[in-house]
Design an enzyme around this catalytic site. Structure first.
Site, PDB file in Angstrom:
ATOM      1  N   ARG A 109       0.888  -1.037  -0.036  1.00 37.65           N
ATOM      2  CA  ARG A 109      -0.024  -0.061  -0.038  1.00 37.65           C
ATOM      3  C   ARG A 109       1.007   1.286  -0.058  1.00 37.65           C
ATOM      4  O   ARG A 109       2.108   1.033   0.469  1.00 37.65           O
ATOM      5  CB  ARG A 109      -0.768  -0.039   1.238  1.00 37.65           C
ATOM      6  CG  ARG A 109      -1.766   1.269   1.389  1.00 37.65           C
ATOM      7  CD  ARG A 109      -2.894   1.048   0.536  1.00 37.65           C
ATOM      8  NE  ARG A 109      -4.264   1.639   1.101  1.00 37.65           N
ATOM      9  CZ  ARG A 109      -5.038   1.766   0.029  1.00 37.65           C
ATOM     10  NH1 ARG A 109      -5.078   1.440  -0.961  1.00 37.65           N
ATOM     11  NH2 ARG A 109      -6.277   2.545   0.519  1.00 37.65           N
ATOM     12  N   THR A 382      -9.423   0.521  -9.977  1.00 39.06           N
ATOM     13  CA  THR A 382      -8.473  -0.275  -9.257  1.00 39.06           C
ATOM     14  C   THR A 382      -8.535  -1.731 -10.354  1.00 39.06           C
ATOM     15  O   THR A 382      -9.255  -1.687 -11.090  1.00 39.06           O
ATOM     16  CB  THR A 382      -8.998  -0.692  -8.047  1.00 39.06           C
ATOM     17  OG1 THR A 382      -8.958   0.553  -7.172  1.00 39.06           O
ATOM     18  CG2 THR A 382      -8.146  -1.827  -7.048  1.00 39.06           C
ATOM     19  N   THR A 400      -4.016  -0.640  -7.292  1.00 46.51           N
ATOM     20  CA  THR A 400      -4.731   0.719  -7.600  1.00 46.51           C
ATOM     21  C   THR A 400      -4.111   1.989  -7.611  1.00 46.51           C
ATOM     22  O   THR A 400      -2.837   1.985  -7.127  1.00 46.51           O
ATOM     23  CB  THR A 400      -5.733   0.558  -6.704  1.00 46.51           C
ATOM     24  OG1 THR A 400      -6.737   1.466  -7.222  1.00 46.51           O
ATOM     25  CG2 THR A 400      -5.328   1.111  -5.158  1.00 46.51           C
ATOM     26  N   SER A 454     -10.145  -1.127   1.018  1.00 44.23           N
ATOM     27  CA  SER A 454     -11.099  -1.782   0.819  1.00 44.23           C
ATOM     28  C   SER A 454     -10.855  -3.053  -0.071  1.00 44.23           C
ATOM     29  O   SER A 454     -11.728  -3.881  -0.165  1.00 44.23           O
ATOM     30  CB  SER A 454     -12.551  -1.266   0.187  1.00 44.23           C
ATOM     31  OG  SER A 454     -12.939  -0.149   0.918  1.00 44.23           O
ATOM     32  N   GLY A 474     -13.357  -1.619  -7.264  1.00 48.98           N
ATOM     33  CA  GLY A 474     -14.609  -1.032  -6.986  1.00 48.98           C
ATOM     34  C   GLY A 474     -14.747  -0.309  -5.681  1.00 48.98           C
ATOM     35  O   GLY A 474     -15.749   0.100  -5.314  1.00 48.98           O
TER      36      GLY A 474
HETATM   37  O1  DON Z   1      -8.103   0.779  -1.661  1.00 51.31           O
HETATM   38  C1  DON Z   1      -9.173   1.166  -1.807  1.00 51.31           C
HETATM   39  O2  DON Z   1     -10.287   0.587  -1.129  1.00 51.31           O
HETATM   40  C2  DON Z   1      -9.420   2.198  -3.053  1.00 51.31           C
HETATM   41  N1  DON Z   1      -8.475   3.116  -3.177  1.00 51.31           N
HETATM   42  C3  DON Z   1      -9.825   1.334  -4.234  1.00 51.31           C
HETATM   43  C4  DON Z   1     -10.217   1.923  -5.440  1.00 51.31           C
HETATM   44  C5  DON Z   1     -10.915   1.277  -6.455  1.00 51.31           C
HETATM   45  O3  DON Z   1     -11.067   0.294  -6.079  1.00 51.31           O
HETATM   46  C6  DON Z   1     -11.216   1.994  -7.472  1.00 51.31           C
HETATM   47  N2  DON Z   1     -12.158   1.091  -8.518  1.00 51.31           N
HETATM   48  N3  DON Z   1     -12.887   1.154  -9.029  1.00 51.31           N
END
Ligand code: DON
Length: 570
Positions: A109, A382, A400, A454, A474
């Site tokens: 991350r 993502t 992502t 998430s 998502g």
């Molecule tokens: O880490 C996370 O939960 C978000 N940054 C994820 C972003 C994401 O899934 C965008 N996709 N559609």
């Protein structure tokens, strides 16, 4: 005799010179390629967001790589052919089961810069500076992907140079854009002009068209520095210098030291059982594994199967579990290296039963009444990819830039987009982020801290062996999409493609509403409204990739039909 020697040496040369994997005559032709949504195979399978990336992963396995090698090569290829989310300027999480039976979790991350401050997105009056955590230089956390890929390589068979070469070739020689990809690039031209001062490969005076070739020379050169110098080719030297120069052009705060200090971290996977299966998920700083645990356990003893797939009562029950889990997310979850996250208490069976005490079949609950649990004891972009090999390695990776094309800032001269992951922090208590998620102290910004995610890369084991590899993008809908896909298979007995393709629904405590995809059945929607739920319609929920191991040991890989996602294998 002379001819024989000549013939032999020609033959030798042909065998010893590795054919380029990517190119018009290579196994992966970036100018003309096919795509499949489902394969059933015996030796190895990959499902990812882009056909070229899935093909690269499969070819790496065909050339002796294992699922870890393929996961690395696929991610690097995605960083070139899928710039909306594939990345080297972002971060991700990996959950895997090794052939030895060991399960592992890797956290790469992004981290907040050492110069980040809790109120960095607030004005003097304490109001949120709109957009600052989403677009431009200040939105970016220190990227983790390259460090994560080198950690992953510890479990691979092939040299990193071989795994990165397909991505270098795709960037250097280019690949042909589809209409959808051209349209997507056209849609961000204004943002690119606004958040960049150095021209980049995505920018074009006239519109992009399907059939155009996207060449990314700066990115190819960055990838070559990584090939030649390892992770230091990214976190130090010229690439790091280019990141710092970019920061100075846009008032960003990532420093050379931040780059040099970045570390991917191995974590204990979050493991629990469900109806005889073992679920292996991602722990903090992703909320994914714990949310999945909470939601699945809250419905495990309930008559889900009797209610039936997408019956109003089954959807209602699943929604009420979602509501309660997300309320806990808002209050209790954040980077466990910085705050105490009561993981045991949050997943304690007695606690979860207690949480469902006020659930009434057929009657809508309320988020006003459902506060985050009191714990008195400590007992849209993502991308996801799944890989499996015949040796028994299974790899689930979600990675992502956060929003589509991240912060829209490309590192000048280095050719890669920076993430806007800082928005996943709670920039101010109670103020919703891009995904409408609220948070508080546990997820407040601090230097070096990782923002709550998430992302839910997951592996389901049956009798200790891989049964399902699954995950999705998502935002906050990730845990609910994974939850629904697993239940669709285990409880409702759906075929893998139906489990992935059928319409999804989502509740995240706040706002107090059920979001459904347009194709969600009208009669179920009406029945839920009668129970007292507010229903809102939205675009796609998730883009799930899944690989299921069939009883005869074959791999059934399915790519979501919500995008250009593709499954490959042999
Ligand atoms: O880490 C996370 O939960 C978000 N940054 C994820 C972003 C994401 O899934 C965008 N996709 N559609």
């Amino acid at each position: 005799m002379r001819y024989t020697i000549l013939l032999l040496s020609v033959l030798f040369l042909q065998c010893s010179t590795p054919k380029n994997l990517v190119g018009p005559k290579g196994a992966v032709n970036p100018y003309q390629y096919t795509s499949s949504k489902k394969v059933v195979v015996q030796n190895g399978a990959v499902a990812s967001a882009h056909p070229l990336a899935s093909k690269v992963g499969m070819e790496i396995m065909r050339q002796g790589g294992n699922a870890f090698d393929a996961a690395i090569a696929t991610q690097l290829a995605l960083a070139v052919v899928y710039p909306t989310a594939g990345n080297i300027g972002g971060g991700g999480f990996l959950v895997a089961r090794r052939a030895s039976g060991e399960t592992v979790a890797l956290d790469y991350r992004e981290t907040a810069s050492s110069l980040a401050r809790r109120d960095m997105y607030l004005d003097a009056a304490g109001n949120v500076l709109q957009g600052k955590s989403l677009n431009g230089h200040l939105a970016a956390g220190v990227p983790g992907t390259i460090a994560g890929l080198f950690e992953t390589a510890k479990y691979g068979n092939l040299p990193f140079a071989k795994l990165i070469q397909p991505a270098i070739d795709l960037a250097e020689k280019g690949f042909v854009l589809t209409d959808r990809e051209a349209g997507s690039l056209n849609s961000i031209q204004a943002d690119l002009a606004k958040y960049n001062t150095v021209k980049n490969a995505f920018q074009k005076e006239s519109p992009w068209h399907g059939g155009d070739t996207l060449v990314q020379t700066d990115l190819a050169n960055t990838l070559k520095r990584v090939r030649d110098a390892g992770a230091a080719g990214f976190y130090e030297g010229k690439t790091a210098q280019l990141v710092i120069e970019e920061m100075s052009r846009g008032a960003g705060i990532i420093t050379l030291e931040d780059m040099k200090n970045y570390k991917a971290k191995w974590r204990e996977p979050h493991i629990f059982s469900y109806k005889g299966y073992t679920i292996v998920g991602m722990p903090m700083p992703s909320s994914g594994g714990i949310l999945l645990h909470q939601m699945m356990k809250m419905v495990e003893e309930k008559p889900l199967v009797t209610y039936g797939f997408q019956s109003p009562l089954a959807v209602q029950l699943m929604v009420e579990a979602e509501r309660r889990a997300y309320a806990d997310r808002a209050e209790h979850m954040g980077d466990a290296d910085f705050v105490k996250v009561p993981e045991k208490a949050l997943t304690d069976t007695a606690y979860l039963n207690q949480r469902m005490r006020d659930y009434k079949p057929g009657e809508a609950g309320s988020s006003q009444a459902t506060r985050p649990g009191k714990l008195t004891h400590e007992s849209e972009e993502t991308t996801h990819l799944c890989v499996i090999d015949a040796a028994g390695n299974a790899v689930s990776v979600t990675t992502t830039l956060n929003n589509s094309y991240g912060s829209k800032t490309v590192v000048g001269g280095a050719g890669f987009l920076l993430n806007d992951e800082m928005d996943d922090f709670s920039v101010k208590p109670g103020v919703p982020n891009l995904y409408g998620a609220v948070g508080g102290e546990a997820n407040a910004i601090a230097p070096g801290k990782r923002m709550l995610s998430s992302m839910t890369p997951t592996i389901v084991l049956k009798d200790g062996k891989p049964f399902l590899v699954v995950g999705t993008p998502g935002g906050t809908t990730i845990p609910t999409s994974v939850y629904q896909t697993i239940l669709n298979i285990i409880d409702f007995g759906l075929r893998t493609e139906d489990a992935v393709y059928k319409p999804k629904f989502h509740h995240q405590w706040l706002p107090d509403e059920i979001a459904v995809e347009k194709s969600f059945p009208t009669d179920v929607r009406t029945a839920l409204e009668k129970m007292g739920y507010k229903i809102t319609e939205r675009g796609s929920i998730g883009r799930v990739e899944a690989i299921k191991v069939l009883p005869n040991g074959s791999f059934e890989a399915v790519a979501d039909n919500r995008g250009d996602d593709a499954a490959e294998g042999w």
